[in-house]
Design an enzyme around this catalytic site. Structure first.
Site, mmCIF file in Angstrom:
data_model
loop_
_atom_site.group_PDB
_atom_site.id
_atom_site.type_symbol
_atom_site.label_atom_id
_atom_site.label_comp_id
_atom_site.label_asym_id
_atom_site.label_seq_id
_atom_site.Cartn_x
_atom_site.Cartn_y
_atom_site.Cartn_z
ATOM 1 N N SER A 142 0.826 -1.275 -0.088
ATOM 2 C CA SER A 142 0.028 -0.134 0.145
ATOM 3 C C SER A 142 0.866 1.087 0.053
ATOM 4 O O SER A 142 0.292 2.476 -0.286
ATOM 5 C CB SER A 142 -1.142 0.055 1.161
ATOM 6 O OG SER A 142 -1.902 -0.994 1.178
ATOM 7 N N THR A 188 -1.315 4.882 3.207
ATOM 8 C CA THR A 188 -2.031 5.427 2.125
ATOM 9 C C THR A 188 -2.312 6.979 2.430
ATOM 10 O O THR A 188 -1.751 7.869 1.648
ATOM 11 C CB THR A 188 -3.585 4.992 1.975
ATOM 12 O OG1 THR A 188 -3.504 3.712 1.474
ATOM 13 C CG2 THR A 188 -4.316 5.730 1.191
ATOM 14 N N HIS A 239 -6.659 -9.229 5.415
ATOM 15 C CA HIS A 239 -5.469 -9.810 5.778
ATOM 16 C C HIS A 239 -5.633 -11.055 7.001
ATOM 17 O O HIS A 239 -4.999 -11.943 7.061
ATOM 18 C CB HIS A 239 -4.527 -8.799 6.228
ATOM 19 C CG HIS A 239 -3.638 -8.114 5.417
ATOM 20 N ND1 HIS A 239 -3.098 -9.015 4.482
ATOM 21 C CD2 HIS A 239 -3.368 -6.811 5.083
ATOM 22 C CE1 HIS A 239 -2.511 -7.921 3.724
ATOM 23 N NE2 HIS A 239 -2.661 -6.623 3.906
ATOM 24 N N HIS A 292 -4.545 -1.955 -4.618
ATOM 25 C CA HIS A 292 -4.336 -3.504 -4.913
ATOM 26 C C HIS A 292 -5.519 -4.391 -4.497
ATOM 27 O O HIS A 292 -6.364 -3.808 -3.656
ATOM 28 C CB HIS A 292 -2.887 -3.880 -4.050
ATOM 29 C CG HIS A 292 -3.136 -3.759 -2.694
ATOM 30 N ND1 HIS A 292 -3.985 -4.564 -1.806
ATOM 31 C CD2 HIS A 292 -2.693 -2.837 -1.727
ATOM 32 C CE1 HIS A 292 -3.855 -4.082 -0.496
ATOM 33 N NE2 HIS A 292 -3.130 -3.134 -0.542
#
Length: 524
Positions: free
Chosen positions: A110, A173, A341, A379
């Site tokens: 990220s 981010t 995750h 992603h």
């Protein structure tokens, strides 16, 4: 080859599934297609206005399979089958694909991706706000390789700017919007190696307060990184993990306050009640830090202390839109990624639905005539759903048949790898023996890993508003901020912009460029 028994089972299940009565009539589908065609033909008239405002929604880890599953979930939350539902982003007229690889990674992270879609250059995995000449964790490769973001360009142009996230405000981010760091994990100086500190590198929280001192709105988590080591948290007084982390003794909230002009109205808040009682007309600068670390998942959120993403977005826009020159707002649905995750698909998908709700709220507060809105992901994930499920099947439910190998049921949602890999008695776990609808159920995975991984396929880019048609094909991810800047007449590429006296539209050049990039024949 599929077994005939399997085909029979699937066919019976699909025959018995709920088919809405109107969908049995061919006229329904023909009329729907004709309405869609009429709308598509209207897109021949391109919106070449100047984008006074730019809003970027970033769904962290929101690959195409996540978008589809979130669409179904949204519909099922409204007691519909789900597949026919439209997300707010589905209503955007233009869709593109973004190639997400980092300069040194086929499957990206990220940080490198954030540098691409915010700063306009691709970068190495794990680095933010720097070019590929910077190597991860090597402080001495940073200087001279810094790259600025579209947030910086917007502020330089006199626009108001904001950051709203469900992660820490110094996470990968948002940090690419303001920081230049060889390592995304340098949240405070406590997480930095002595060598990096001795070489003069600054942690990301420090950079948030010092690099661009007049960011108008900052909201998310990450309180503990702003306070001296072991300072008790205002909300979790007995939780040692929530205490301050800073080794330099700085109180960065006080630093933030000290940088604001005295004649301006600056507010630091830490809970939902404070946020919702603000009068946006009397707020010039807002710092909202609602958790010590990341914010809570939407399904776990405390409705008293923690605002939703959509609530934060509404307040942010109400503050930022007061600027007659417009604004740039970065909004991150950051915990979609965390849910995946952890193998917790239900958490991830509810995060995606909440971000879609925020997109709708933003749309109601702005106009596509002067506001460019871009929705994308950094992603994907190795998340999938399948198994020949019938129409209206719960997105978190079982496939309609047993495995023809181990004779056990399986859920429609599965991961390629992750923590959901479980073997019981030498065999795959029987999911019918567990609560697979639980909020924290970890979907089964093919390969055991403590943390599920990102996926490497392209991600979608949805856009509406001025110059949105320039996001129209398969692009490198770093192309995105160049389009946003071009549309808003900010940054380095200003040759196409009309003089201030005719600021309502761009010069003729952009229209010719737009037509060259997006020929009208594509619309027919």
């Amino acid at each position: 080859m599929i077994s005939p028994f399997l085909v029979l089972a699937i066919g019976t299940c699909l025959t018995n599934s709920l088919v809405p009565e109107k969908e049995k009539d061919p006229k329904y589908w023909r009329d729907q297609a004709q309405e869609t065609l009429k709308y598509a033909l209207k897109l021949q008239k391109l919106n070449t206005n100047v984008a006074k405002n730019v809003i970027m929604f970033l769904g962290d880890g929101m690959g195409v399979s996540t978008v589809t599953a979130a669409r179904i979930l949204k519909g099922q939350l409204h007691h519909n089958p789900g597949e026919e539902t439209r997300l707010e982003m589905d209503k955007f007229p233009f869709v593109a694909l973004s190639k997400t690889y980092n300069t040194n990674a086929q499957v990206p992270d990220s940080a490198g991706t954030a540098t691409a879609y915010l700063c306009g250059v691709k970068a190495n995995e794990g680095t933010v706000g720097v070019s590929a000449a910077t190597e991860r964790s090597r402080c001495n490769t940073t200087q001279g390789n810094e790259v600025t973001s579209i947030l910086h360009w917007a502020k330089d142009a006199g626009k108001s700017v904001g950051i709203v996230t469900t992660t820490r405000v110094n996470h990968a981010t948002p940090s690419a919007a303001y920081a230049h760091s060889a390592d995304r994990d340098w949240y405070s100086d406590n997480e930095m190696p002595p060598e990096a500190l001795s070489q003069g590198c600054k942690d990301i929280a420090y950079q948030l307060m010092h690099n661009i001192r007049d960011i108008d709105v900052i909201m998310g988590g990450g309180r503990k990184y702003m306070y001296p080591k072991n300072k008790t948290d205002v909300e979790y007084e007995s939780d040692e993990k929530a205490r301050g982390t800073r080794l330099d003794g700085l109180d960065l909230v006080d630093t933030w306050k000290s940088f604001k002009p005295r004649h301006k109205h600056s507010h630091f808040i830490w809970n939902r009640t404070e946020l919702l009682t603000l009068d946006p007309h009397n707020v010039d600068y807002l710092l909202g830090l609602f958790e010590p670390g990341d914010m809570q998942y939407e399904l776990n959120r405390n409705n008293v202390t923690d605002p939703s993403l959509s609530e934060m977005v509404v307040v942010a826009i109400q503050i930022l839109r007061k600027n007659p020159k417009g604004f740039f707002l970065l909004v991150e649905g950051g915990r979609i990624d965390h849910g995946h995750h952890e193998g917790k698909a239900k958490q991830a998908l509810h995060e995606a639905v909440e971000m879609d709700r925020a997109i709708g709220q933003a749309g109601s507060l702005t106009s596509s005539e002067d506001t460019l809105t871009v929705v994308t992901a950094d992603h994907s994930h190795v998340f999938t759903f399948g198994g020949y499920t019938p129409r209206g099947n719960s997105i978190f439910g079982l496939a309609p048949m047993l495995s023809d190998t181990d004779k056990k049921p399986f859920t429609a949602i599965l991961y390629g790898n992750g923590p959901g890999y479980k073997v019981v008695g030498g065999e795959r776990e029987n999911v019918s023996m567990v609560d697979y609808a639980h909020n924290n159920y970890q979907a089964q995975s093919a390969v055991p890993l403590r943390h599920e991984t990102h996926g490497g396929e392209d991600v979608a880019v949805f856009s509406k508003g001025p110059m949105a048609h320039l996001l129209h094909g398969v692009h490198e991810q770093n192309y995105i901020p160049h389009v946003m800047a071009y549309a808003a007449c900010i940054g380095a590429n200003l040759d196409h912009c009309a003089p201030a006296s005719s600021a309502g539209s761009l010069a003729a050049g952009p229209l010719l460029l737009a037509l060259a990039l997006f020929p009208l024949s594509v619309l027919f």
